[in-house]
Design a protein around this motif. Structure first.
Motif, PDB file in Angstrom:
ATOM      1  N   TYR A 241       0.840  -1.186   0.000  1.00  0.00           N
ATOM      2  CA  TYR A 241       0.000   0.000   0.000  1.00  0.00           C
ATOM      3  C   TYR A 241       0.878   1.239   0.000  1.00  0.00           C
ATOM      4  N   LEU A 242       0.282   2.332  -0.445  1.00  0.00           N
ATOM      5  CA  LEU A 242       0.938   3.624  -0.359  1.00  0.00           C
ATOM      6  C   LEU A 242       0.353   4.346   0.849  1.00  0.00           C
ATOM      7  N   HIS A 243       1.191   4.634   1.851  1.00  0.00           N
ATOM      8  CA  HIS A 243       0.739   5.313   3.059  1.00  0.00           C
ATOM      9  C   HIS A 243       1.682   6.478   3.322  1.00  0.00           C
ATOM     10  N   ARG A 244       1.145   7.696   3.219  1.00  0.00           N
ATOM     11  CA  ARG A 244       1.941   8.918   3.404  1.00  0.00           C
ATOM     12  C   ARG A 244       3.181   8.913   2.513  1.00  0.00           C
ATOM     13  N   ASN A 245       2.946   8.617   1.238  1.00  0.00           N
ATOM     14  CA  ASN A 245       3.989   8.595   0.208  1.00  0.00           C
ATOM     15  C   ASN A 245       5.074   7.556   0.461  1.00  0.00           C
ATOM     16  N   ARG A 246       4.757   6.534   1.209  1.00  0.00           N
ATOM     17  CA  ARG A 246       5.696   5.428   1.433  1.00  0.00           C
ATOM     18  C   ARG A 246       4.985   4.123   1.122  1.00  0.00           C
ATOM     19  N   ARG A 247       5.733   3.195   0.599  1.00  0.00           N
ATOM     20  CA  ARG A 247       5.180   1.869   0.339  1.00  0.00           C
ATOM     21  C   ARG A 247       5.236   1.047   1.624  1.00  0.00           C
TER      22      ARG A 247
END
Length: 156
Positions: A69-75
């Protein structure tokens, strides 16, 4: 002034535990003969409940797959259940003590069937296991909603 001391009660001799004894006259089911039941959990509690169930029931099945997932521009890599808010477990539904222990687990919402859980047929669990491999990969394809593998044209 005298002090009153209480002695512990005398030990009662109990017969050794015999696993062949069936409680309350019910048959002692082997783990493979116990029926499957579906447990509904709170959202995102499937794995927490599955880990807690391992010590209480004979078998737990919670099919899951790795996802990114992408969460706060992090994978972020996570393990996600295929059936959101559901998992399956084998236990004797007539065991009231176990039912209350399962119901009291954090994250358990309800059972399929209500107060007396309905059994899930073994064929359904076998079909899920045949469809989803042990590593979470789909073994065979699932038809998409509205797409039949062999569509027949209308009017023929």
């Amino acid at each position: 002034m005298t002090l009153l001391t209480l002695a512990p009660p005398p030990a009662v001799a109990r017969p050794p535990f015999d696993p062949t004894d069936a409680p309350l006259g019910r048959p002692n089911l082997s783990p493979l003969l116990e029926p499957w039941h579906a447990i509904r959990t709170r959202s995102s509690y499937e794995l927490l409940v599955a880990n807690a169930l391992v010590t209480l029931v004979s078998e737990v099945y919670c099919p899951r797959y790795p996802a990114t997932y992408l969460h706060r521009n992090r994978r972020v890599a996570r393990v996600v259940p295929y059936l959101s808010t559901y998992l399956f477990a084998r236990w004797d539904a007539l065991d009231a003590h176990l039912w209350h222990a399962l119901r009291a687990l954090p994250g358990v919402s309800s059972f399929l069937g209500g107060a007396v859980p309905d059994p899930v047929p073994n064929q359904e669990i076998d079909a899920l296991r045949a469809l989803i491999g042990p590593d979470g990969e789909l073994v065979s394809s699932i038809p998409q909603h509205g797409h039949h593998p062999n569509p027949t044209p209308l009017g023929s």
